[in-house]
Design a protein around this motif. Structure first.
Motif, mmCIF file in Angstrom:
data_model
loop_
_atom_site.group_PDB
_atom_site.id
_atom_site.type_symbol
_atom_site.label_atom_id
_atom_site.label_comp_id
_atom_site.label_asym_id
_atom_site.label_seq_id
_atom_site.Cartn_x
_atom_site.Cartn_y
_atom_site.Cartn_z
ATOM 1 N N ARG A 132 43.921 1.472 0.211
ATOM 2 C CA ARG A 132 43.050 2.626 -0.006
ATOM 3 C C ARG A 132 41.802 2.607 0.876
ATOM 4 O O ARG A 132 41.080 3.595 0.922
ATOM 5 N N ALA A 133 41.546 1.507 1.534
ATOM 6 C CA ALA A 133 40.394 1.442 2.452
ATOM 7 C C ALA A 133 40.751 0.508 3.601
ATOM 8 O O ALA A 133 41.480 -0.477 3.415
ATOM 9 N N GLN A 134 40.243 0.831 4.776
ATOM 10 C CA GLN A 134 40.439 -0.004 5.955
ATOM 11 C C GLN A 134 39.098 -0.183 6.665
ATOM 12 O O GLN A 134 38.114 0.463 6.321
ATOM 13 N N GLY A 140 32.943 1.961 -2.986
ATOM 14 C CA GLY A 140 34.175 2.701 -2.764
ATOM 15 C C GLY A 140 34.207 4.106 -3.322
ATOM 16 O O GLY A 140 35.282 4.587 -3.701
ATOM 17 N N LEU A 178 34.879 0.011 5.609
ATOM 18 C CA LEU A 178 34.859 0.323 4.182
ATOM 19 C C LEU A 178 35.536 -0.786 3.389
ATOM 20 O O LEU A 178 35.004 -1.248 2.364
ATOM 21 N N ALA A 179 36.687 -1.234 3.859
ATOM 22 C CA ALA A 179 37.369 -2.340 3.187
ATOM 23 C C ALA A 179 36.514 -3.595 3.208
ATOM 24 O O ALA A 179 36.432 -4.323 2.203
ATOM 25 N N GLU A 194 34.104 6.879 -1.786
ATOM 26 C CA GLU A 194 35.018 7.731 -1.022
ATOM 27 C C GLU A 194 36.483 7.404 -1.312
ATOM 28 O O GLU A 194 37.351 8.265 -1.137
ATOM 29 N N VAL A 195 36.751 6.186 -1.772
ATOM 30 C CA VAL A 195 38.111 5.849 -2.213
ATOM 31 C C VAL A 195 38.480 6.705 -3.419
ATOM 32 O O VAL A 195 39.585 7.251 -3.508
ATOM 33 N N ILE A 248 42.692 -2.378 -2.415
ATOM 34 C CA ILE A 248 42.387 -2.495 -0.990
ATOM 35 C C ILE A 248 43.494 -3.235 -0.241
ATOM 36 O O ILE A 248 44.020 -2.745 0.766
#
Length: 266
Positions: A121-123, A246, A126-127, A248-249, A116
């Motif tokens: 990979r996520a913002q 995560g 989601l992060a 969707e990551v 992260i």
């Protein structure tokens, strides 16, 4: 005695375990960070020693050993003094269980935070969801580790050993992410970081994090986006990312072909 070569990355807790053990036993060795690490391929000598293409691996003459736990067991068998495993079988089982927990459950948190914070990979929300899960988990593991330490000075019991080797790379890593331990666990961390073996690993890790030639994060992110850099989603890491929100990551990584899984050995 033929020279020991350890393929490693200074930031790898797995590699740090092996280096600490060798330093403690006074065994000379050479270090090498393999080329192509993180691409899903690598230099032939490294892949021959570590078919999962993970660090660390141990090379000495014709000897090739991968997996940090297996390497530690080999080191303990071959280089008997000073002993890192406790004498009593039950105590040996206890510190081996500590190692297993750190190598899977806690390592996955460190790895996931890197996904992260460094690899982006996520913002946004989601992060934040993944980070919140990590924060709760770290508090729980710190509470568990505090119970495991009890009133002892060392996780090994009366003296430094296997249990401490297995725990310190991960707690130092979590502290570096802004999650320092408290109370007795903090006292233990101060004590263990005063050991020359641990200090040398920490200095190497810090130098790599801030000045290392392979730590151009923007270039790595670009390679990641192009599918040229592939982070390995091994069992415990995949579980962690999914259970921490995560999924969707993982799905995006599969679509972009920038995550990898262990291949059949050749």
């Amino acid at each position: 005695m033929e020279t020991i070569l350890i393929y490693e990355h200074p930031l790898s807790p797995y590699a740090q375990k092996v280096k600490i053990a060798l330093y403690e036993k006074g065994i000379p060795f050479e270090l090498r960070t393999p080329e192509g690490m993180g691409t899903g391929s690598g230099e032939a000598d490294f892949v021959a020693s570590s078919p999962r293409m993970e660090v660390p691996s141990f090379v000495q003459g014709d000897i090739r050993i991968f997996d940090s736990t297996v390497i530690l067991e080999y080191i303990e068998d071959v280089f008997e003094q000073p002993r890192l495993l406790p004498q009593l079988p039950l105590e040996r089982a206890r510190v081996r269980m500590l190692e297993e927990v750190m190598d899977t459950h806690v390592e996955a948190i460190l790895w996931g935070l890197a996904e992260i914070r460094f690899f982006g990979r996520a913002q946004g929300s989601l992060a934040a969801t993944i980070e919140a899960a990590a924060t709760d988990q770290i508090a729980g593991w710190y509470a568990w580790l505090t119970k495991q330490l009890g009133d002892a000075n060392w996780f090994n019991g009366a003296q430094f050993g296997w249990g401490d080797v297995s725990v310190v790379p991960y707690v130092n890593g979590l502290a570096g992410y802004g999650f320092p331990p408290s109370e007795s666990l903090s006292d233990w961390l101060t004590r263990v970081n005063e050991r020359d073996s641990v200090r040398r690993c920490q200095e190497s890790a810090m130098a790599s994090a801030f000045d290392g030639p392979n730590m151009d994060i923007e270039a790595i992110k670009a390679a990641l986006a192009a599918g040229l850099f592939k982070r390995e989603y091994r069992d415990h890491r995949l579980e962690w990312m999914i259970k921490s929100g995560g999924l969707e990551v993982v799905q995006a990584g599969l679509e972009q072909d920038n995550i990898r899984f262990t291949k059949v050995f050749t």
